[in-house]
Structure formats: C-alpha cells, structure tokens
Scaffold this active site. Structure first.
Site, PDB file in Angstrom:
ATOM      1  CD  GLU A   1      -0.761  -9.116 -16.977  1.00  0.00           C
ATOM      2  OE1 GLU A   1      -1.156  -8.071 -17.509  1.00  0.00           O
ATOM      3  OE2 GLU A   1      -0.560  -9.219 -15.750  1.00  0.00           O
TER       4      GLU A   1
ATOM      5  CE  LYS B   1       1.624   0.908 -15.919  1.00  0.00           C
ATOM      6  NZ  LYS B   1       2.027  -0.258 -16.676  1.00  0.00           N
TER       7      LYS B   1
ATOM      8  CE1 TYR C   1      16.210  -8.206   0.336  1.00  0.00           C
ATOM      9  CE2 TYR C   1      17.402  -7.645   2.330  1.00  0.00           C
ATOM     10  CZ  TYR C   1      16.278  -8.163   1.708  1.00  0.00           C
ATOM     11  OH  TYR C   1      15.241  -8.637   2.470  1.00  0.00           O
TER      12      TYR C   1
ATOM     13  CG  LEU D   1      -1.719  -3.459 -15.285  1.00  0.00           C
ATOM     14  CD1 LEU D   1      -1.442  -3.107 -13.825  1.00  0.00           C
ATOM     15  CD2 LEU D   1      -0.675  -2.817 -16.173  1.00  0.00           C
TER      16      LEU D   1
HETATM   17  N1  PMP Z   1       0.088  -5.958 -18.396  1.00  0.00           N
HETATM   18  C1  PMP Z   1       1.300  -5.621 -17.909  1.00  0.00           C
HETATM   19  C2  PMP Z   1       2.003  -6.582 -17.010  1.00  0.00           C
HETATM   20  C3  PMP Z   1       1.884  -4.393 -18.272  1.00  0.00           C
HETATM   21  O1  PMP Z   1       3.085  -4.045 -17.778  1.00  0.00           O
HETATM   22  C4  PMP Z   1       1.180  -3.545 -19.168  1.00  0.00           C
HETATM   23  C5  PMP Z   1       1.801  -2.270 -19.662  1.00  0.00           C
HETATM   24  N2  PMP Z   1       2.193  -1.394 -18.728  1.00  0.00           N
HETATM   25  C6  PMP Z   1      -0.087  -3.932 -19.630  1.00  0.00           C
HETATM   26  C7  PMP Z   1      -0.596  -5.147 -19.224  1.00  0.00           C
HETATM   27  C8  PMP Z   1      -0.881  -3.045 -20.568  1.00  0.00           C
HETATM   28  O2  PMP Z   1      -1.384  -1.938 -19.880  1.00  0.00           O
HETATM   29  P1  PMP Z   1      -1.685  -0.537 -20.641  1.00  0.00           P
HETATM   30  O3  PMP Z   1      -2.585  -0.877 -21.789  1.00  0.00           O
HETATM   31  O4  PMP Z   1      -2.348   0.290 -19.609  1.00  0.00           O
HETATM   32  O5  PMP Z   1      -0.367  -0.014 -21.101  1.00  0.00           O
END
Ligand code: PMP
Length: 287
Positions: free
Chosen positions: A182, A149, A33, A207
């Site tokens: 992750e 999230k 933006y 997450l």
């Molecule tokens: N890490 C990230 C960054 C994600 O976006 C997700 C999936 N939404 C996960 C891990 C896995 O989470 P879940 O097992 O709750 O889908």
C-alpha cells in the site's frame, strides 16, 4: 515525595508535565528514547546509552536537541530533583510539534525533550533475580500488524520523507516478494495493462481502507469488477492507471513510478471517473 519531569527546558511537577497534542511522538511514534539505570544517584553505563541515543537520532535525522554535556546536566538534574538513589532516568526526544502530516516538519522545528526519573526498590529487584522468571514465546511480528490503524507510523513517515527527498509525491511499499502492499497513508490500485482493476486483498498486511471498501461498492454498482490480487512493481509500471485511495485524498491518480512515466504521464480516465463517483456518493450520503 513529589516527582518532577523535565519538558522542553522546564522542570514541572510530574502531574502537570505535558507535551503538545500534535507532538510527533504522540502522533507518529516519531521519536527515540534511552533509559539509564541510576545507581547510588549516578548514571550507570553512561557512555553506551548516550552514544546509542545520538546514533538513534542520527538514523532518524532528528537534530540533537542539545549537546551531550547539556543533556547530561538535564539527566543529572532530573535525578537530583527526584531524589533518586536507585532507579532509572528516562529520556525521550521526538521530532517536535507540527501540524499533523507524515513528512518531516520544516527545518528548524525544535525536537521535543522529556526526561523523567523514578526510584526503584533495589532489594526487590535483587529478590526477583534470586528467584528468576519464566517466559512465554510469541511470534516476532514487530511490526507486522498494519491492519490495525495504530499511531506507530514511523516507518510510514520515513518512507514518505524518502519519497519527497527523491522528488516523488509518496511512496508505495513493497513486500519481500516484490509486491506492492500500500501507500504510506493510502491503498494502492492499478488498472493493469490488460484493463483489469486490481487492488491487494485485505488478508495481506495492509490497512483495510474505508475509501477502498466504498470504492469497491461503487465499482460493482457501475457493473465493473475488482480483482483483489496483489501486483508487482513491474505490473504497476506497466499499468494503464495506477491510483491511490484514502479518506483525505479520495481517489488520486499516480502518473509516475520510480522516475518512469506511466502512459502519457497524465491521470487516466477510469481513475478520474472513480474519483467523481466517489465524491458524489460520499458527499451525498455524508451525515
Ligand atoms: N493505508 C494506510 C497506511 C493509511 O494510513 C490509510 C489512511 N489512513 C489508508 C491506507 C487508507 O485508509 P482510509 O481509506 O480508511 O482513509
């Protein structure tokens, strides 16, 4: 005076100015933006903002939605239609609307363009400046809250696309210590070279995957143990079986990392077994 917003080629009443639910700005914060100050109906610092806009678009590989000249006309027209003398004009460009998925949408997907303008009370701004403001210091952790999230997924989107561009299926993210955090949309696991099942602890900035949590219970029920200990890229390359977990991929084996084959390049036995156990349990218990 009723406000007007520009949305994808059309000037609409502000209250009816909407973008699609699957706009990537809304789904992934996949957009950029700019804001120009409007001074006596004219755009201030015009070139600086326009140049930064095109740079931001280029950095994200979002196609410019139109030429600078056309965009300038839209900005001016939005200011005019809103009768702004002093105020701001806001422009947002996103990677457009597409079925929700991290990778970039197919080439040719038009970017979305939104322009709004609002008046501001110049005298009130002057009065505020005459008094000055106070500030509170806060840790700069932009964005260091991957445990939430959020839809602020632009880094995940860019990492996923970089992986696809390199011919890989996904990216594993690596922290400043060289340890895997992750995947872009999943949690990362390995059966290490000594046979220990490892996944990173949730104190870390990741997450808290629900699939990860359920799989940990399953693993315990099977009489196995999980070592919640981070692992390096090298550990992962030497692992017997790396894999990922998520609600949409379940347990998904990883067979190569950075171009190197893992083992014989085929899914390993434990990942396959855990996938079956996970599917059995969650399908049985689904409500
Ligand atoms: N890490 C990230 C960054 C994600 O976006 C997700 C999936 N939404 C996960 C891990 C896995 O989470 P879940 O097992 O709750 O889908």
């Amino acid at each position: 005076m009723s406000r007007v917003a520009y949305v994808n080629g059309v000037y609409r009443p502000h209250g009816q100015a909407v973008v699609h639910v699957e706009d990537r700005g809304f789904q992934f914060a996949d957009g950029v933006y700019e804001v120009w100050s409007v001074a006596d109906g004219r755009l201030a610092d015009f070139e600086g903002h326009m140049t930064r806009l095109f740079r931001s678009l280029g950095e994200l590989r979002i196609d410019p939605p139109m030429s600078r000249e056309a965009l300038t006309r839209v900005l001016r027209e939005t200011v005019r239609r809103n009768r702004v003398r002093d105020g701001i004009v806001y422009l947002q460009v996103t990677r457009g609307t597409a079925r929700r998925d991290h990778p970039f949408p197919p080439p040719g997907t038009p970017p979305s363009v939104v322009v709004t303008a609002k008046s501001m009370n110049f005298d009130a701004l002057e009065a505020k400046a005459a008094k000055g403001i106070t500030v509170l210091t806060q840790p700069d952790n932009r964005w260091g809250r991957c445990d939430i999230k959020t839809v602020g997924l632009l880094p995940n989107v860019l990492a996923k696309q970089a992986a696809l561009d390199a011919g890989a299926g996904d990216a594993w993210l690596v922290d400043e210590m060289g340890l895997i955090t992750e995947g872009t949309s999943n949690n990362a696991w390995i059966v290490d070279k000594d046979g220990a099942l490892r996944t990173r602890d949730i104190q870390a900035n990741i997450l808290r995957g629900i699939t990860r949590q359920t799989l940990m219970e399953i693993v315990k029920e099977e009489g196995l143990t999980v070592d919640e200990r981070p692992f390096s890229v090298e550990d992962a390359k030497q692992a017997r079986e790396p894999f990922v977990t998520s609600a949409s991929a379940f347990v998904l084996p990883v067979v190569g990392i950075d171009g190197a084959k893992i083992g014989d390049g085929k899914p390993g036995p434990l990942a396959k077994r855990l996938r079956d156990l996970y599917l059995d349990k969650t399908r049985d218990e689904a409500i």
